[in-house]
Design a protein around this motif. Structure first.
Motif, PDB file in Angstrom:
ATOM      1  N   VAL A   6      34.767   4.761 -10.984  1.00 39.03           N
ATOM      2  CA  VAL A   6      34.864   6.190 -11.562  1.00 39.03           C
ATOM      3  C   VAL A   6      35.539   6.094 -11.745  1.00 39.03           C
ATOM      4  O   VAL A   6      36.783   6.173 -11.964  1.00 39.03           O
ATOM      5  N   HIS A   7      35.189   7.754 -12.856  1.00 35.67           N
ATOM      6  CA  HIS A   7      36.208   8.332 -13.938  1.00 35.67           C
ATOM      7  C   HIS A   7      36.646   9.117 -13.268  1.00 35.67           C
ATOM      8  O   HIS A   7      38.172   8.983 -13.667  1.00 35.67           O
ATOM      9  N   ASP A   8      36.958  10.418 -12.644  1.00 38.71           N
ATOM     10  CA  ASP A   8      37.323  10.830 -12.325  1.00 38.71           C
ATOM     11  C   ASP A   8      37.322  11.338 -10.594  1.00 38.71           C
ATOM     12  O   ASP A   8      35.888  11.542 -10.455  1.00 38.71           O
ATOM     13  N   GLU A   9      37.285  12.140  -9.572  1.00 45.30           N
ATOM     14  CA  GLU A   9      37.436  12.504  -8.651  1.00 45.30           C
ATOM     15  C   GLU A   9      36.288  13.488  -8.584  1.00 45.30           C
ATOM     16  O   GLU A   9      35.479  13.628  -6.942  1.00 45.30           O
ATOM     17  N   ILE A  54      28.337   9.728  -5.356  1.00 46.24           N
ATOM     18  CA  ILE A  54      29.616   8.575  -4.495  1.00 46.24           C
ATOM     19  C   ILE A  54      30.280  10.515  -3.113  1.00 46.24           C
ATOM     20  O   ILE A  54      30.773  10.724  -2.969  1.00 46.24           O
ATOM     21  N   LYS A  55      29.439  11.176  -3.666  1.00 45.22           N
ATOM     22  CA  LYS A  55      28.808  12.759  -3.438  1.00 45.22           C
ATOM     23  C   LYS A  55      27.479  13.171  -2.924  1.00 45.22           C
ATOM     24  O   LYS A  55      27.067  12.582  -3.381  1.00 45.22           O
ATOM     25  N   SER A  56      27.148  13.234  -2.016  1.00 42.13           N
ATOM     26  CA  SER A  56      25.732  13.544  -1.187  1.00 42.13           C
ATOM     27  C   SER A  56      25.263  15.005  -2.424  1.00 42.13           C
ATOM     28  O   SER A  56      26.273  15.837  -2.619  1.00 42.13           O
ATOM     29  N   LEU A  57      23.994  14.438  -2.495  1.00 41.97           N
ATOM     30  CA  LEU A  57      23.385  15.910  -3.999  1.00 41.97           C
ATOM     31  C   LEU A  57      22.176  16.284  -2.821  1.00 41.97           C
ATOM     32  O   LEU A  57      21.405  15.319  -2.955  1.00 41.97           O
ATOM     33  N   LYS A  58      21.995  17.634  -3.336  1.00 47.25           N
ATOM     34  CA  LYS A  58      20.947  18.167  -2.765  1.00 47.25           C
ATOM     35  C   LYS A  58      19.578  17.843  -4.352  1.00 47.25           C
ATOM     36  O   LYS A  58      20.722  17.924  -5.622  1.00 47.25           O
ATOM     37  N   SER A  59      18.467  18.268  -4.452  1.00 48.66           N
ATOM     38  CA  SER A  59      17.332  18.430  -5.035  1.00 48.66           C
ATOM     39  C   SER A  59      18.513  20.046  -6.252  1.00 48.66           C
ATOM     40  O   SER A  59      18.613  20.877  -5.392  1.00 48.66           O
ATOM     41  N   GLY A  60      18.060  19.160  -7.483  1.00 47.05           N
ATOM     42  CA  GLY A  60      18.105  19.775  -8.658  1.00 47.05           C
ATOM     43  C   GLY A  60      19.925  20.757  -9.098  1.00 47.05           C
ATOM     44  O   GLY A  60      20.131  21.431  -9.572  1.00 47.05           O
ATOM     45  N   ASP A  61      21.256  19.376  -8.354  1.00 44.80           N
ATOM     46  CA  ASP A  61      22.163  19.994  -8.455  1.00 44.80           C
ATOM     47  C   ASP A  61      22.224  18.665  -9.935  1.00 44.80           C
ATOM     48  O   ASP A  61      22.041  18.006  -9.817  1.00 44.80           O
ATOM     49  N   THR A  62      23.927  19.083 -10.159  1.00 42.94           N
ATOM     50  CA  THR A  62      23.960  18.512 -11.482  1.00 42.94           C
ATOM     51  C   THR A  62      25.036  17.318 -11.482  1.00 42.94           C
ATOM     52  O   THR A  62      25.224  17.508  -9.950  1.00 42.94           O
ATOM     53  N   VAL A  63      25.194  16.401 -12.229  1.00 40.93           N
ATOM     54  CA  VAL A  63      25.068  15.092 -12.037  1.00 40.93           C
ATOM     55  C   VAL A  63      26.243  14.419 -12.771  1.00 40.93           C
ATOM     56  O   VAL A  63      25.862  14.917 -14.026  1.00 40.93           O
ATOM     57  N   ILE A  64      27.506  14.713 -12.530  1.00 40.45           N
ATOM     58  CA  ILE A  64      28.685  14.506 -13.367  1.00 40.45           C
ATOM     59  C   ILE A  64      28.622  12.664 -13.127  1.00 40.45           C
ATOM     60  O   ILE A  64      29.225  12.230 -11.660  1.00 40.45           O
ATOM     61  N   LYS A  65      29.565  12.277 -14.474  1.00 35.14           N
ATOM     62  CA  LYS A  65      29.648  10.919 -14.967  1.00 35.14           C
ATOM     63  C   LYS A  65      30.675  10.708 -15.773  1.00 35.14           C
ATOM     64  O   LYS A  65      30.436  11.598 -16.867  1.00 35.14           O
ATOM     65  N   GLY A  67      32.821  12.579 -16.230  1.00 34.33           N
ATOM     66  CA  GLY A  67      33.163  13.814 -16.700  1.00 34.33           C
ATOM     67  C   GLY A  67      32.162  14.295 -17.413  1.00 34.33           C
ATOM     68  O   GLY A  67      32.702  15.522 -17.870  1.00 34.33           O
ATOM     69  N   VAL A  68      31.467  14.167 -17.575  1.00 32.20           N
ATOM     70  CA  VAL A  68      30.126  14.252 -18.564  1.00 32.20           C
ATOM     71  C   VAL A  68      29.060  15.061 -17.510  1.00 32.20           C
ATOM     72  O   VAL A  68      28.287  13.817 -16.458  1.00 32.20           O
ATOM     73  N   ASP A  69      28.124  16.166 -17.865  1.00 31.69           N
ATOM     74  CA  ASP A  69      26.985  16.184 -17.127  1.00 31.69           C
ATOM     75  C   ASP A  69      25.461  15.337 -17.564  1.00 31.69           C
ATOM     76  O   ASP A  69      25.630  15.466 -18.951  1.00 31.69           O
ATOM     77  N   ILE A  70      25.575  13.863 -17.460  1.00 32.95           N
ATOM     78  CA  ILE A  70      23.950  13.400 -17.244  1.00 32.95           C
ATOM     79  C   ILE A  70      22.562  14.285 -16.266  1.00 32.95           C
ATOM     80  O   ILE A  70      21.881  12.906 -17.531  1.00 32.95           O
ATOM     81  N   GLY A  80      26.321   6.765  -1.097  1.00 35.51           N
ATOM     82  CA  GLY A  80      25.484   5.578  -1.333  1.00 35.51           C
ATOM     83  C   GLY A  80      24.751   4.495  -1.760  1.00 35.51           C
ATOM     84  O   GLY A  80      24.781   3.497  -1.494  1.00 35.51           O
ATOM     85  N   GLU A  81      23.503   5.780  -2.965  1.00 39.16           N
ATOM     86  CA  GLU A  81      22.238   5.592  -2.512  1.00 39.16           C
ATOM     87  C   GLU A  81      22.266   5.531  -4.108  1.00 39.16           C
ATOM     88  O   GLU A  81      23.017   6.246  -4.551  1.00 39.16           O
ATOM     89  N   HIS A  82      21.628   4.236  -4.387  1.00 40.63           N
ATOM     90  CA  HIS A  82      21.385   4.390  -6.089  1.00 40.63           C
ATOM     91  C   HIS A  82      20.672   6.038  -7.024  1.00 40.63           C
ATOM     92  O   HIS A  82      19.698   6.225  -5.982  1.00 40.63           O
ATOM     93  N   THR A  83      21.590   5.838  -8.090  1.00 42.35           N
ATOM     94  CA  THR A  83      21.416   7.217  -9.155  1.00 42.35           C
ATOM     95  C   THR A  83      20.558   6.273 -10.120  1.00 42.35           C
ATOM     96  O   THR A  83      21.905   6.055 -10.264  1.00 42.35           O
ATOM     97  N   HIS A  84      19.214   7.041 -10.258  1.00 37.86           N
ATOM     98  CA  HIS A  84      18.403   6.535 -11.448  1.00 37.86           C
ATOM     99  C   HIS A  84      17.519   7.177 -11.532  1.00 37.86           C
ATOM    100  O   HIS A  84      17.448   8.377 -11.213  1.00 37.86           O
ATOM    101  N   VAL A  85      16.128   6.275 -12.690  1.00 41.70           N
ATOM    102  CA  VAL A  85      15.339   7.502 -12.866  1.00 41.70           C
ATOM    103  C   VAL A  85      14.551   8.098 -11.349  1.00 41.70           C
ATOM    104  O   VAL A  85      13.596   9.023 -11.790  1.00 41.70           O
ATOM    105  N   GLN A  86      15.153   7.436 -10.169  1.00 41.91           N
ATOM    106  CA  GLN A  86      13.867   7.975  -9.110  1.00 41.91           C
ATOM    107  C   GLN A  86      14.297   9.082  -8.382  1.00 41.91           C
ATOM    108  O   GLN A  86      13.389   9.763  -8.338  1.00 41.91           O
ATOM    109  N   ASN A  87      15.436   9.613  -8.775  1.00 40.28           N
ATOM    110  CA  ASN A  87      16.199  10.724  -8.430  1.00 40.28           C
ATOM    111  C   ASN A  87      16.541  11.474  -9.522  1.00 40.28           C
ATOM    112  O   ASN A  87      17.592  12.013  -9.127  1.00 40.28           O
TER     113      ASN A  87
END
Length: 93
Positions: A6-9, A54-65, A67-70, A80-87
């Motif tokens: 992970v780049h940043d906490e 690494i954090k719980s995310l709700k539908s519509g939340d911004t995902v940061i990888k 340090g960048v909004d992806i 702990g869940e796979h985060t990819h094109v399915q979500n």
């Protein structure tokens, strides 16, 4: 052994850096900017190079990888869940 980085906490996801992550595995991660360790349980099989939440995310939340909004989530994602094109989708379209 480090399983993901992970780049940043403040990031939402980490990147798996080993082969063979299976659902139920206990994973060790490294938060680079803060030089911290993090542990979590994989809730999905996750290929090397793919993201895991690494954090719980709700539908519509911004995902940061790194340090960048992806993009934004299109479904809830648990820690702990796979985060990819399915979500996850880009915000470009």
């Amino acid at each position: 052994m480090i399983h993901f980085v992970v780049h940043d906490e403040h990031d939402s996801v980490g990147v798996v850096v080993v082969e063979g992550v299976k659902s139920g595995d206990k994973l060790s991660g490294w938060i680079m900017d803060q030089d911290k360790d993090i542990e979590l349980k994989a809730l999905s099989d996750i290929p090397i190079g793919h993201k895991l939440a690494i954090k719980s995310l709700k539908s519509g939340d911004t995902v940061i990888k790194y340090g960048v909004d992806i993009g934004k989530t299109i479904a809830p994602i648990a820690v702990g869940e796979h985060t990819h094109v399915q979500n996850l989708r880009t915000k470009r379209w």
